[in-house]
Write an enzyme that holds these catalytic residues in place. Structure first.
Site, PDB file in Angstrom:
ATOM      1  CG  HIS A  48     -35.125 -12.988 -26.390  1.00 54.13           C
ATOM      2  ND1 HIS A  48     -35.064 -11.597 -26.690  1.00 54.13           N
ATOM      3  CD2 HIS A  48     -35.222 -12.862 -24.884  1.00 54.13           C
ATOM      4  CE1 HIS A  48     -34.992 -10.666 -25.791  1.00 54.13           C
ATOM      5  NE2 HIS A  48     -35.173 -11.604 -24.484  1.00 54.13           N
ATOM      6  CG  ASP A 101     -38.437 -38.562 -38.350  1.00 54.55           C
ATOM      7  OD1 ASP A 101     -37.794 -38.564 -37.165  1.00 54.55           O
ATOM      8  OD2 ASP A 101     -39.187 -39.148 -38.591  1.00 54.55           O
ATOM      9  CD  GLU A 129     -35.091 -36.619 -34.241  1.00 51.38           C
ATOM     10  OE1 GLU A 129     -34.905 -37.513 -35.016  1.00 51.38           O
ATOM     11  OE2 GLU A 129     -35.017 -36.644 -33.001  1.00 51.38           O
TER      12      GLU A 129
HETATM   13 MN    MN Z   1     -37.349 -12.397 -30.749  1.00 47.53          MN
HETATM   14 MN    MN Z   2     -36.144 -38.110 -31.573  1.00 47.18          MN
END
Ligand code: MN
Ligand code: MN
Length: 434
Positions: free
Chosen positions: A275, A405, A408
């Protein structure tokens, strides 16, 4: 990378600019709000030829459709709509917001089955987007289909018979509720789960497909057979005593052409159905909990990761809620190939589901009800990047903390994009140490 809000909207689609324009002049469009129920009792139309008809809620267009009153028309009251061929029943008026839409439907007379879907338009009918999956009508007793467009602004909707056959389909009692958000903040995107932003500008493209659910939002990747990311709000209002439903199943809201991972697609792979939005984060209602078992909320996760270090971080987030916090959480996987209980694999289900190398999660901690406005340069943000491999069952999640960061740059997404750039630059460069 950080973009300001208007730029992101424009990059998303030219429709965005139109929506802003429509929103600006909303008051001039005499859009209607509050729940409406169209029962078709107050209008008359006896031929199938396309024409407008005035009804209790406003003007509707019935194309290859009429208002039936015969004993073979399945109806509530004395009238219902009867659609044939590829007929449509369309609102000719806008309203503000559509939370859920319920529609009663049945077969006419002794006709065969029909299929149909619901489409909604945010540009006064210039273009239509299908909401949810195709419905098959196979009963001669009226039953109810429920859709969740979750559209906050200007909207009108249409029922479209999709099988093209001469089978006749009765439709009655269309109920449209207002758009509402759950408690807490609401995002400018209209979905509370995207309060902090839409990390990949997910929209309608199949490998960056936005799935707006009441319980969470998904940026889905049809080619990878898993989400790029899942985003959800967590606060006390989502927690109750509903038991784990365990109804792993395919997500029938995916468009045709997008492979639907089934509840058994991971069988024998050595990876858990992991999940993203956890079952234990959605225990207020059976519907909420069941929604977390849709396979569009799963990634193939190494059992030691899923049941060990990842589960302990999930549990920690609910501890924060118990301490009076509200959280905005985004998680996913990146990279290729993980090591499950049956060894290293780059894909499972005959190549239809790709296995990520790493699992990541970002948690923004705010005061309940403050949403985006509660984020400032001292806001706690926890980000982790964990190997999707065996051997991390007893590891401490704190040892995998990174900056937003760095996530990203590894994922290519822009997280927390709704937060002002000056605040982003502070909270995204910091690594949590609490
Ligand atoms: Mn899980
Ligand atoms: Mn951002």
């Amino acid at each position: 990378m950080t973009l300001t809000y208007p730029q992101k909207i424009c990059r998303n689609s030219s429709l965005g600019a139109l929506i802003i324009l429509l929103g600006t002049f909303n008051s001039l469009l005499s859009a209607k709000a509050a729940t409406i129920i169209e029962s078709f009792e107050s209008g008359s139309k006896t031929s199938y030829a396309a024409a407008d008809v005035s009804l209790g809620t406003g003007t509707w267009n019935l194309n290859d459709a009429l208002i039936g009153t015969s004993s073979s028309d399945r109806k509530n009251g004395s009238k219902s709509v009867r659609i044939t061929n590829s007929g449509t029943v369309s609102m000719m008026f806008n309203r503000t917001g559509a939370g859920t839409i319920t529609i009663k439907h049945a077969k006419y007379g002794s006709d065969g089955n029909s299929t149909w879907n619901l489409r909604c338009s945010t540009n006064s009918g210039s273009s239509w987007l299908t909401v949810g999956g195709t419905v098959t009508t196979s009963s001669t007793t009226l039953s109810e289909a429920t859709f969740t467009p979750n559209i906050s602004g200007t909207v009108r909707c249409q029922i479209s018979k999709t099988d093209g056959s001469a089978n006749r389909l009765n439709i009655d009692d269309i109920t449209i509720t207002d758009y509402t958000t759950s408690s807490g903040g609401s995002g400018s995107s209209g979905n509370v789960h995207l309060t902090m932003g839409n990390p990949s500008n997910a929209g309608t493209s199949t490998n960056n497909l936005l799935l707006n659910k009441s319980q969470y939002a998904v940026g889905y990747n049809c080619a990878a057979g898993r989400p790029n990311w899942v985003s959800w709000q967590l606060n006390n209002s989502w927690l109750g005593s509903t038991l784990r439903q365990d109804d792993f199943r395919s997500d029938t809201t995916l468009p045709s052409g997008c492979y639907r991972v089934s509840g058994t697609s991971y069988s024998g792979s050595g990876f858990d159905r992991g999940h993203m939005a956890p079952s234990a984060d959605r225990t207020k209602t059976v519907a909420d909990n069941s929604s977390t078992f849709l396979m569009t909320n799963m990634i193939p996760q190494a059992p030691d990761n899923n049941q060990g270090v990842w589960a302990s971080l999930e549990s920690y987030t609910r501890d924060l809620v118990a301490q009076g916090k509200e959280l905005y959480i985004i998680s996913g996987g990146y990279g290729s190939g993980g090591t499950g209980s049956a060894g290293f694999k780059t894909s499972i289900d005959s190549g239809r589901i790709s296995v990520p190398a790493r699992t990541w999660k970002i948690i923004v901690v705010v005061t309940p009800g403050t949403g985006l406005s509660g984020v400032n340069t001292s806001t706690r943000v926890i980000a982790v990047d964990i190997p999707n491999a065996q051997g991390v069952r007893n590891a401490n999640w704190k040892n995998y903390r990174v900056s937003v960061d760095s996530l990203e740059s590894r994922t290519g997404y822009d997280f927390l994009s709704q937060v002002s750039t000056s605040i982003q630059s502070v909270i995204e460069s910091r690594v949590d140490t609490l």
